[in-house]
Design a protein around this motif. Structure first.
Motif, mmCIF file in Angstrom:
data_model
loop_
_atom_site.group_PDB
_atom_site.id
_atom_site.type_symbol
_atom_site.label_atom_id
_atom_site.label_comp_id
_atom_site.label_asym_id
_atom_site.label_seq_id
_atom_site.Cartn_x
_atom_site.Cartn_y
_atom_site.Cartn_z
ATOM 1 N N LEU A 52 0.816 -1.214 0.000
ATOM 2 C CA LEU A 52 0.000 0.000 0.000
ATOM 3 C C LEU A 52 0.853 1.270 0.000
ATOM 4 N N LYS A 53 2.147 1.125 -0.019
ATOM 5 C CA LYS A 53 3.048 2.266 0.199
ATOM 6 C C LYS A 53 2.763 3.441 -0.732
ATOM 7 N N GLU A 54 2.729 3.205 -2.018
ATOM 8 C CA GLU A 54 2.572 4.307 -2.968
ATOM 9 C C GLU A 54 1.197 4.978 -2.846
ATOM 10 N N SER A 55 0.141 4.179 -2.842
ATOM 11 C CA SER A 55 -1.206 4.758 -2.810
ATOM 12 C C SER A 55 -1.523 5.422 -1.474
ATOM 13 N N VAL A 120 -10.085 -2.825 -0.454
ATOM 14 C CA VAL A 120 -9.609 -3.178 -1.793
ATOM 15 C C VAL A 120 -9.256 -4.662 -1.818
ATOM 16 N N ARG A 121 -8.932 -5.147 -3.021
ATOM 17 C CA ARG A 121 -8.427 -6.508 -3.186
ATOM 18 C C ARG A 121 -7.188 -6.426 -4.071
ATOM 19 N N ASN A 122 -6.363 -7.481 -4.045
ATOM 20 C CA ASN A 122 -5.136 -7.465 -4.836
ATOM 21 C C ASN A 122 -4.857 -8.852 -5.404
ATOM 22 N N GLN A 123 -4.242 -8.874 -6.579
ATOM 23 C CA GLN A 123 -3.993 -10.133 -7.281
ATOM 24 C C GLN A 123 -2.502 -10.272 -7.590
ATOM 25 N N LEU A 124 -2.044 -11.499 -7.652
ATOM 26 C CA LEU A 124 -0.626 -11.758 -7.890
ATOM 27 C C LEU A 124 -0.247 -11.639 -9.360
ATOM 28 N N GLU A 125 1.047 -11.410 -9.564
ATOM 29 C CA GLU A 125 1.616 -11.372 -10.903
ATOM 30 C C GLU A 125 3.085 -11.788 -10.786
ATOM 31 N N ILE A 126 3.639 -12.322 -11.865
ATOM 32 C CA ILE A 126 5.062 -12.664 -11.876
ATOM 33 C C ILE A 126 5.839 -11.434 -12.330
ATOM 34 N N ALA A 127 6.827 -11.039 -11.532
ATOM 35 C CA ALA A 127 7.697 -9.935 -11.916
ATOM 36 C C ALA A 127 8.984 -10.507 -12.491
ATOM 37 N N THR A 128 9.322 -10.089 -13.681
ATOM 38 C CA THR A 128 10.550 -10.559 -14.340
ATOM 39 C C THR A 128 11.458 -9.370 -14.631
ATOM 40 N N LEU A 129 12.642 -9.659 -15.107
ATOM 41 C CA LEU A 129 13.550 -8.601 -15.532
ATOM 42 C C LEU A 129 12.954 -7.868 -16.734
ATOM 43 N N ALA A 206 3.841 -0.226 -9.780
ATOM 44 C CA ALA A 206 4.570 0.846 -9.090
ATOM 45 C C ALA A 206 6.040 0.875 -9.488
ATOM 46 N N ALA A 207 6.589 -0.292 -9.854
ATOM 47 C CA ALA A 207 8.009 -0.377 -10.216
ATOM 48 C C ALA A 207 8.302 0.196 -11.598
ATOM 49 N N GLY A 208 7.274 0.424 -12.390
ATOM 50 C CA GLY A 208 7.458 1.010 -13.715
ATOM 51 C C GLY A 208 8.275 0.126 -14.635
ATOM 52 N N ASP A 209 9.286 0.716 -15.290
ATOM 53 C CA ASP A 209 10.087 -0.043 -16.263
ATOM 54 C C ASP A 209 11.233 -0.819 -15.626
ATOM 55 N N LYS A 210 11.262 -0.875 -14.297
ATOM 56 C CA LYS A 210 12.317 -1.641 -13.619
ATOM 57 C C LYS A 210 12.075 -3.138 -13.715
ATOM 58 N N GLY A 252 -10.715 8.185 -2.605
ATOM 59 C CA GLY A 252 -9.713 7.231 -2.138
ATOM 60 C C GLY A 252 -9.680 5.994 -3.008
ATOM 61 N N GLN A 253 -10.844 5.521 -3.389
ATOM 62 C CA GLN A 253 -10.927 4.344 -4.247
ATOM 63 C C GLN A 253 -10.330 4.623 -5.625
ATOM 64 N N GLN A 254 -10.466 5.845 -6.082
ATOM 65 C CA GLN A 254 -9.892 6.206 -7.378
ATOM 66 C C GLN A 254 -8.368 6.125 -7.342
ATOM 67 N N VAL A 255 -7.790 6.586 -6.241
ATOM 68 C CA VAL A 255 -6.331 6.504 -6.079
ATOM 69 C C VAL A 255 -5.892 5.035 -6.037
ATOM 70 N N LEU A 256 -6.615 4.218 -5.294
ATOM 71 C CA LEU A 256 -6.250 2.809 -5.116
ATOM 72 C C LEU A 256 -6.421 1.992 -6.396
ATOM 73 N N THR A 257 -7.535 2.180 -7.080
ATOM 74 C CA THR A 257 -7.731 1.432 -8.337
ATOM 75 C C THR A 257 -6.757 1.933 -9.407
ATOM 76 N N GLY A 258 -6.390 3.200 -9.328
ATOM 77 C CA GLY A 258 -5.392 3.727 -10.246
ATOM 78 C C GLY A 258 -4.034 3.093 -10.048
ATOM 79 N N ALA A 259 -3.794 2.617 -8.807
ATOM 80 C CA ALA A 259 -2.533 1.939 -8.490
ATOM 81 C C ALA A 259 -2.578 0.461 -8.856
ATOM 82 N N GLY A 260 -3.750 -0.016 -9.309
ATOM 83 C CA GLY A 260 -3.869 -1.409 -9.725
ATOM 84 C C GLY A 260 -4.662 -2.300 -8.794
ATOM 85 N N PHE A 261 -5.148 -1.744 -7.683
ATOM 86 C CA PHE A 261 -5.964 -2.546 -6.774
ATOM 87 C C PHE A 261 -7.327 -2.801 -7.367
#
Length: 264
Positions: A52-55, A120-129, A206-210, A252-261
């Protein structure tokens, strides 16, 4: 004499009307004068899941702008360690957890005021290089020999969700490390110390192009609900309630869903 008496009576009546009018004006002004609309002030301490850090940082700044004289401070980390700190007596006003299980640690100890609400709710994803050089396309690809994968600790909500997804797919995965929170797991990929990590979609975004994100269908079986609660011994309960209201509001929900929640 009669005329003089009438004149005196008229002056007296006028004086009475002025007095009544003054009283009426005073009564109408008294609610604001008495401060029925409470002005918030002081520090609000929020313990929140690392994802939740960024949002929440954005919402904290918005709250301070809406309520001059307030300050929002955050303690971000793994929900299990935050819950342990709260039950251990750490002073805090609000707890926002990444799973009902870790929130239950606090509620079962009697340290939450009222019933926690899923916001809110959150879903997993694989982060790769970046560029996905290993061409990861599925959760099964993470089980390849020699492949360096990082997971969150099993006690942390993102780790528990990853284990649930692996079990749903019938896969076994031995990571090179278990991290204490989702940000630490993602950092391993960002620093090229791991080939991939199973984290939340919000953290990949949140990590962008990293990093680059890869969806996998099993993540639908491991979606996490995020509950938020006012704490029983909140030092600044009024401001804490207002912060929770902001989180759950349309803005608040707009900020959170904008972050991907996901919406609750």
């Amino acid at each position: 004499m009669i005329r003089s008496a009438r004149l005196v009576a008229g002056v007296g009546a006028a004086a009475l009307l002025v007095t009544l009018s003054a009283c009426s004006s005073s009564d109408e002004a008294s609610p604001s004068a008495s401060g029925s609309s409470t002005k918030l002030s002081g520090t609000v301490t929020v313990f929140a899941a690392a994802s939740l850090k960024e949002s929440f940082t954005t919402l904290g700044k918005q709250f301070e702008e809406n309520h001059p004289g307030t300050k929002v401070t955050f303690n971000f980390g793994g929900s299990d360690s935050l819950a342990a700190s709260i039950t251990g007596g750490a002073p805090a006003d609000v707890f926002a957890s990444a799973s009902p299980r870790t929130m239950a640690i606090v509620t079962d100890a009697g340290d939450a005021s009222g019933t926690p609400a899923t916001f809110v709710r959150n879903q997993l994803e694989i982060a790769t290089l970046p560029g996905n050089p290993d061409k990861i396309a599925s959760l099964k690809d993470l089980t390849k020999s020699g492949f360096k994968v990082v997971l969150c600790d099993k006690e942390v909500p993102c780790g528990a969700a990853a284990q649930k997804a692996l079990e749903a797919s019938g896969l076994k995965l031995t990571p090179v490390s278990y991290e204490q929170d989702v940000k630490s797991a993602l950092t391993k990929v960002e620093l090229n110390e791991a080939d991939a990590a199973v984290v939340y979609k919000t953290d990949v975004k949140a990590a962008g192009d990293k990093v680059e994100g890869v969806d996998f269908p099993e993540s639908a079986d491991a979606v996490n609900d995020y509950p938020i609660a006012l704490l029983e011994d909140a030092p600044n309960a009024d401001a804490a309630k207002a912060f929770i209201e902001l989180v759950r509001s349309a803005g608040g929900q707009q900020v959170l869903t904008g972050a991907g929640f996901l919406k609750p």
